[in-house]
Design a protein around this motif. Structure first.
Motif, PDB file in Angstrom:
ATOM      1  N   HIS A   1      38.778  47.566  32.749  1.00  0.00           N
ATOM      2  CA  HIS A   1      39.589  47.785  33.950  1.00  0.00           C
ATOM      3  C   HIS A   1      40.121  49.217  33.992  1.00  0.00           C
ATOM      4  CE1 HIS A   1      42.293  46.902  37.264  1.00  0.00           C
ATOM      5  NE2 HIS A   1      43.297  47.415  36.553  1.00  0.00           N
ATOM      6  N   ASN A   2      40.600  49.748  32.850  1.00  0.00           N
ATOM      7  CA  ASN A   2      41.108  51.118  32.785  1.00  0.00           C
ATOM      8  C   ASN A   2      40.012  52.144  33.025  1.00  0.00           C
ATOM      9  OD1 ASN A   2      43.733  50.299  32.289  1.00  0.00           O
ATOM     10  ND2 ASN A   2      43.523  50.398  30.062  1.00  0.00           N
ATOM     11  N   ILE A   3      38.836  51.858  32.484  1.00  0.00           N
ATOM     12  CA  ILE A   3      37.702  52.773  32.693  1.00  0.00           C
ATOM     13  C   ILE A   3      37.355  52.845  34.180  1.00  0.00           C
ATOM     14  CG2 ILE A   3      35.210  53.076  32.288  1.00  0.00           C
ATOM     15  CD1 ILE A   3      35.759  51.855  29.468  1.00  0.00           C
ATOM     16  N   TYR A   4      37.361  51.695  34.816  1.00  0.00           N
ATOM     17  CA  TYR A   4      37.041  51.665  36.251  1.00  0.00           C
ATOM     18  C   TYR A   4      38.144  52.350  37.065  1.00  0.00           C
ATOM     19  CZ  TYR A   4      36.859  49.738  40.977  1.00  0.00           C
ATOM     20  OH  TYR A   4      36.854  49.604  42.341  1.00  0.00           O
ATOM     21  N   LYS A   5      39.383  52.113  36.700  1.00  0.00           N
ATOM     22  CA  LYS A   5      40.510  52.597  37.502  1.00  0.00           C
ATOM     23  C   LYS A   5      40.775  54.083  37.298  1.00  0.00           C
ATOM     24  CE  LYS A   5      45.354  51.462  38.552  1.00  0.00           C
ATOM     25  NZ  LYS A   5      46.499  50.583  38.206  1.00  0.00           N
ATOM     26  N   HIS A   6      40.638  54.590  36.066  1.00  0.00           N
ATOM     27  CA  HIS A   6      41.066  55.956  35.765  1.00  0.00           C
ATOM     28  C   HIS A   6      39.936  56.897  35.350  1.00  0.00           C
ATOM     29  CE1 HIS A   6      45.192  54.518  35.954  1.00  0.00           C
ATOM     30  NE2 HIS A   6      44.913  53.576  35.050  1.00  0.00           N
TER      31      HIS A   6
ATOM     32  N   GLN B   1      31.772  42.240  34.584  1.00  0.00           N
ATOM     33  CA  GLN B   1      32.669  43.318  35.005  1.00  0.00           C
ATOM     34  C   GLN B   1      31.929  44.625  35.254  1.00  0.00           C
ATOM     35  OE1 GLN B   1      36.655  42.080  32.543  1.00  0.00           O
ATOM     36  NE2 GLN B   1      36.741  43.798  33.912  1.00  0.00           N
ATOM     37  N   THR B   2      30.942  44.956  34.444  1.00  0.00           N
ATOM     38  CA  THR B   2      30.186  46.193  34.684  1.00  0.00           C
ATOM     39  C   THR B   2      29.400  46.111  35.980  1.00  0.00           C
ATOM     40  OG1 THR B   2      28.420  45.337  33.246  1.00  0.00           O
ATOM     41  CG2 THR B   2      30.003  46.884  32.266  1.00  0.00           C
ATOM     42  N   LEU B   3      28.938  44.904  36.309  1.00  0.00           N
ATOM     43  CA  LEU B   3      28.257  44.723  37.584  1.00  0.00           C
ATOM     44  C   LEU B   3      29.231  44.941  38.742  1.00  0.00           C
ATOM     45  CD1 LEU B   3      25.693  43.894  39.112  1.00  0.00           C
ATOM     46  CD2 LEU B   3      26.467  41.517  38.962  1.00  0.00           C
ATOM     47  N   ALA B   4      30.449  44.408  38.609  1.00  0.00           N
ATOM     48  CA  ALA B   4      31.461  44.585  39.656  1.00  0.00           C
ATOM     49  C   ALA B   4      31.921  46.032  39.740  1.00  0.00           C
ATOM     50  CB  ALA B   4      32.642  43.673  39.393  1.00  0.00           C
ATOM     51  N   TYR B   5      32.017  46.730  38.590  1.00  0.00           N
ATOM     52  CA  TYR B   5      32.502  48.108  38.554  1.00  0.00           C
ATOM     53  C   TYR B   5      31.377  49.126  38.709  1.00  0.00           C
ATOM     54  CZ  TYR B   5      36.758  45.982  36.615  1.00  0.00           C
ATOM     55  OH  TYR B   5      37.883  45.230  36.408  1.00  0.00           O
TER      56      TYR B   5
ATOM     57  N   ILE C   1      40.737  40.012  21.328  1.00  0.00           N
ATOM     58  CA  ILE C   1      39.603  40.949  21.446  1.00  0.00           C
ATOM     59  C   ILE C   1      38.993  40.865  22.843  1.00  0.00           C
ATOM     60  CG2 ILE C   1      37.245  41.425  20.625  1.00  0.00           C
ATOM     61  CD1 ILE C   1      38.256  40.511  17.826  1.00  0.00           C
ATOM     62  N   TYR C   2      38.826  39.648  23.319  1.00  0.00           N
ATOM     63  CA  TYR C   2      38.293  39.429  24.660  1.00  0.00           C
ATOM     64  C   TYR C   2      39.163  40.145  25.701  1.00  0.00           C
ATOM     65  CZ  TYR C   2      36.713  36.781  28.787  1.00  0.00           C
ATOM     66  OH  TYR C   2      36.222  36.433  30.026  1.00  0.00           O
ATOM     67  N   ARG C   3      40.495  39.956  25.615  1.00  0.00           N
ATOM     68  CA  ARG C   3      41.400  40.537  26.596  1.00  0.00           C
ATOM     69  C   ARG C   3      41.461  42.059  26.476  1.00  0.00           C
ATOM     70  NH1 ARG C   3      42.507  37.791  30.792  1.00  0.00           N
ATOM     71  NH2 ARG C   3      44.706  38.326  30.941  1.00  0.00           N
ATOM     72  N   ILE C   4      41.350  42.579  25.251  1.00  0.00           N
ATOM     73  CA  ILE C   4      41.359  44.038  25.062  1.00  0.00           C
ATOM     74  C   ILE C   4      40.154  44.667  25.727  1.00  0.00           C
ATOM     75  CG2 ILE C   4      41.108  45.852  23.319  1.00  0.00           C
ATOM     76  CD1 ILE C   4      42.879  44.041  21.489  1.00  0.00           C
ATOM     77  N   ILE C   5      38.989  44.037  25.545  1.00  0.00           N
ATOM     78  CA  ILE C   5      37.768  44.556  26.185  1.00  0.00           C
ATOM     79  C   ILE C   5      37.900  44.479  27.698  1.00  0.00           C
ATOM     80  CG2 ILE C   5      35.301  44.112  26.508  1.00  0.00           C
ATOM     81  CD1 ILE C   5      35.243  43.168  23.560  1.00  0.00           C
ATOM     82  N   GLN C   6      38.451  43.383  28.177  1.00  0.00           N
ATOM     83  CA  GLN C   6      38.647  43.215  29.620  1.00  0.00           C
ATOM     84  C   GLN C   6      39.563  44.311  30.170  1.00  0.00           C
ATOM     85  OE1 GLN C   6      40.938  39.756  30.898  1.00  0.00           O
ATOM     86  NE2 GLN C   6      39.356  39.291  32.426  1.00  0.00           N
ATOM     87  N   GLU C   7      40.676  44.594  29.466  1.00  0.00           N
ATOM     88  CA  GLU C   7      41.619  45.624  29.902  1.00  0.00           C
ATOM     89  C   GLU C   7      40.992  47.006  29.822  1.00  0.00           C
ATOM     90  OE1 GLU C   7      44.690  46.809  31.753  1.00  0.00           O
ATOM     91  OE2 GLU C   7      44.925  44.771  30.970  1.00  0.00           O
ATOM     92  N   ALA C   8      40.216  47.258  28.763  1.00  0.00           N
ATOM     93  CA  ALA C   8      39.556  48.550  28.605  1.00  0.00           C
ATOM     94  C   ALA C   8      38.586  48.816  29.751  1.00  0.00           C
ATOM     95  CB  ALA C   8      38.823  48.601  27.267  1.00  0.00           C
TER      96      ALA C   8
ATOM     97  N   ILE D   1      50.999  50.399  32.006  1.00  0.00           N
ATOM     98  CA  ILE D   1      51.184  49.031  31.519  1.00  0.00           C
ATOM     99  C   ILE D   1      49.916  48.478  30.866  1.00  0.00           C
ATOM    100  CG2 ILE D   1      50.585  47.967  33.740  1.00  0.00           C
ATOM    101  CD1 ILE D   1      52.871  45.954  33.110  1.00  0.00           C
ATOM    102  N   GLY D   2      48.732  48.955  31.352  1.00  0.00           N
ATOM    103  CA  GLY D   2      47.466  48.477  30.776  1.00  0.00           C
ATOM    104  C   GLY D   2      47.346  48.827  29.310  1.00  0.00           C
ATOM    105  N   LEU D   3      47.585  50.115  28.983  1.00  0.00           N
ATOM    106  CA  LEU D   3      47.498  50.551  27.590  1.00  0.00           C
ATOM    107  C   LEU D   3      48.614  49.940  26.745  1.00  0.00           C
ATOM    108  CD1 LEU D   3      46.551  54.310  28.071  1.00  0.00           C
ATOM    109  CD2 LEU D   3      45.059  52.413  27.471  1.00  0.00           C
TER     110      LEU D   3
END
Length: 597
Positions: free
Chosen positions: A520-525, A482-486, A511-518, A562-564
């Motif tokens: 995504h939020n960092i990239y988006k916002h 994800q960091t490579l994509a973002y 935990i996996y999904r929380i990191i994934q969502e975090a 919705i992400g948070l």
């Protein structure tokens, strides 16, 4: 009660009814119709035709569409009487027959037959005015017959109709019949005392019938008796106008012009107060008994007044038509308003129904999306779980291969060297030479080296080099991807004290999904360029800190998307806690605490 007292009483009742309508704010249509009818009646008895007609029509508009058909017919009768009084004879005829048709359809109880009699009497008056004398006689006769069959005291009403019928016979020049009917009325010895005004009227008409038939024996004394009674009971002399004219006619016929003119001018003087048909009669009489110039003057006055009265009658009829028209227009407006209200109600109901259906559809779609999301989450969780199992298999495979390698190294390397050293030492076991001693020292040193190698291998076997590294490798693979994509740089700090093998798969997946969502939020916002992940163990609690160097936000004003919300939901499912620490332009730190269960 005299005329003035009766009028004052009527006006008090009218005022009281108007106040009642204003104060009570009647909403019941039939109740309001009843009040309007009563006002119409009071105004009619007060000789205020316009107001009476107006309120009768208001009542008629309500009764027309109700089940109160008797009240409807009574209201129509009131309107017909007003029309007769104002010389709208054709209108009165139509209204009367409309009322009769309604009454004929009802059960013929006393009240129904009473109003039929009243309406027949009114039709007698109408046809008399229209000079249709046979029809007038017919309806007066019907009225009298019906009244005689009624329960109750209707003697006065019967006498009134008989008097009217007798007057028609005078106009038909059937004076004998008129005299016969007047004798019936005058046979009542109590009439003079009980109804002096009516008695005077009948007496005068009786005298007219005698005069027309050439029977002058009781004349003019009978006229003077009638005049005396009329003057005694009439405050304005109205009842004496006709009698004065009859006396004038009598003296004119007998050649006494002076007395004829005296009584004719007296009739004219009284009738000038009222400016009606009695004045017309007085002017016409004077035009016959006065000299030429004066006769011409009175004739011109007669023509002028007649034109004025005709114009007034037309004006009144037009006014009545206007009241009808305005009433119909108001009714049309009310119908239109009712229709508009009905359509508004229908549209409102339709909109409410559509809104409910739309809400149900949207709600159902939302539930379907939520269900689909849950299913997708389940599928994703299963994929992660399978990935973790696969990773675990890879780890187990690596362990097997490593053990095999160590086993081969022990067997082929360490054990071979030990065997060679043992054989050499066996051969030097009994030797005491210096070379033997040196050679033994060499082999002993070699044994020490082998001992270190064994200790090293033992240590490697005792330490599981992949223990707990499987889940962290999965997390690292996620972060790498994800960091490579973002286009983010990252650092990851892992506390080796965390035993991931003891953590449930459910917690690992969240935990996996929380990191994934975090991420995504960092990239988006956040618009960050770097993010740091830290795993620590504090008193059986796994602490995960995710820190970025992005734009940050005001926590007090932020609206969580919705992400948070999803992150909070996952944290709640595993009984964890999440904290946010952020400032504008200083980045954001997310701290997640998860108990080990």
């Amino acid at each position: 009660m005299n005329f003035i007292q009766a009028q004052n009483s009527n006006f008090k009742k009218i005022d009281s009814l108007h106040k009642y309508v204003v104060k009570s704010k009647i909403n019941d249509s039939l109740g309001l119709a009843k009040v309007h009818y009563q006002l119409g009646e009071l105004y009619r008895y007060s000789n205020l035709s316009d107001s009476s007609y107006f309120y009768y029509h208001k009542a008629e508009r309500f009764y027309r569409h109700s089940k109160q058909q008797l009240e409807y017919a009574k209201t129509l009768y009131g309107i017909a009487v007003i029309q007769t009084y104002e010389k709208d004879h054709t209108g009165s005829e139509v209204t009367s027959f409309q009322a009769i048709t309604i009454l004929e359809s009802l059960k013929q109880v006393n009240e129904v037959r009473k109003y039929k009699a009243y309406i027949y009497n009114n039709l007698g008056i109408v046809f008399n005015q229209l000079n249709q004398l046979e029809e007038s006689v017919n309806y007066y006769t019907k009225a009298i017959d019906l009244k005689r069959g009624l329960k109750g005291d209707f003697k006065n009403s019967i006498d009134n109709s008989i008097n009217n019928l007798a007057r028609v016979y005078i106009l038909k020049n059937e004076n004998d019949k008129a005299i016969k009917y007047y004798n019936v009325i005058l046979s009542d010895k109590n009439l003079r005392k009980e109804r002096p005004s009516f008695y005077a009227l009948v007496l005068g008409n009786y005298g007219k019938a005698l005069f027309n038939s050439g029977n002058y024996d009781k004349l003019p004394n009978l006229y003077f008796e009638a005049l005396k009674i009329a003057d005694s009971v009439s405050f304005n002399g109205y009842n004496s106008i006709i009698i004065n004219q009859q006396i004038a006619e009598y003296y004119s016929l007998n050649g006494d012009n002076e007395l004829a003119k005296f009584y004719a001018y007296k009739a004219k003087s009284i009738s000038e107060k009222f400016n009606n048909e009695d004045l017309l009669s007085a002017l016409l009489l004077l035009s016959k008994i006065e000299s030429k110039d004066k006769a011409l003057k009175h004739l011109r006055a007669y023509v002028k007044l007649n034109d004025s009265l005709l114009k007034t009658e037309r004006t009144i009829r037009n006014k009545f038509e206007r009241i009808k028209f305005e009433t119909k227009e108001i009714e049309k407006e009310n119908i239109q308003i009712a229709r508009e209200r009905l359509w508004l109600l229908i549209i409102s109901c339709a909109l409410i129904l559509a809104s409910v259906l739309l809400y149900l559809v949207i709600n159902q779609r939302s539930k379907n999306k939520e269900l689909k999301f849950v299913q997708q989450q389940q599928e994703t969780n299963e994929e992660i779980y399978n990935l973790m199992l696969s990773q675990q298999d890879n780890i187990e495979e690596a362990r097997v291969l490593e053990k095999k390698r160590i086993s081969e190294e022990l067997h082929d390397g360490v054990l071979g060297r030990l065997f060679g050293a043992r054989l050499s030492l066996d051969s030097l076991n009994m030797a005491t030479t210096t070379d033997a001693i040196n050679t033994r020292s060499k082999y002993i040193a070699q044994l020490k080296t082998i001992e270190e190698d064994i200790r090293k291998v033992s240590h490697e076997l005792n330490t599981d080099f992949v223990s707990g590294s499987g889940f962290i490798d999965i997390i690292k693979s996620l972060i790498d991807t994800q960091t490579l994509a973002y286009q983010l740089k990252y650092k990851m700090n892992n506390d080796g004290a965390i035993n991931w093998d003891g953590i449930s798969n459910k917690n690992k997946i969240h935990i996996y999904r929380i990191i994934q969502e975090a991420l995504h939020n960092i990239y988006k916002h956040a618009k960050a360029t770097e993010v740091v992940f830290t795993f620590k163990l504090k008193k059986s609690i796994i602490c995960l800190k995710i820190k970025d160097n992005g734009a940050g936000f005001d926590i007090n004003k932020a609206k969580f998307g919705i992400g948070l919300k999803n992150m909070n939901s996952r944290i709640a499912e595993i009984n964890g806690i999440i904290y946010f620490n952020s400032e504008k332009n200083l980045g954001t730190t997310v701290v997640i605490e998860i108990p080990i269960t």
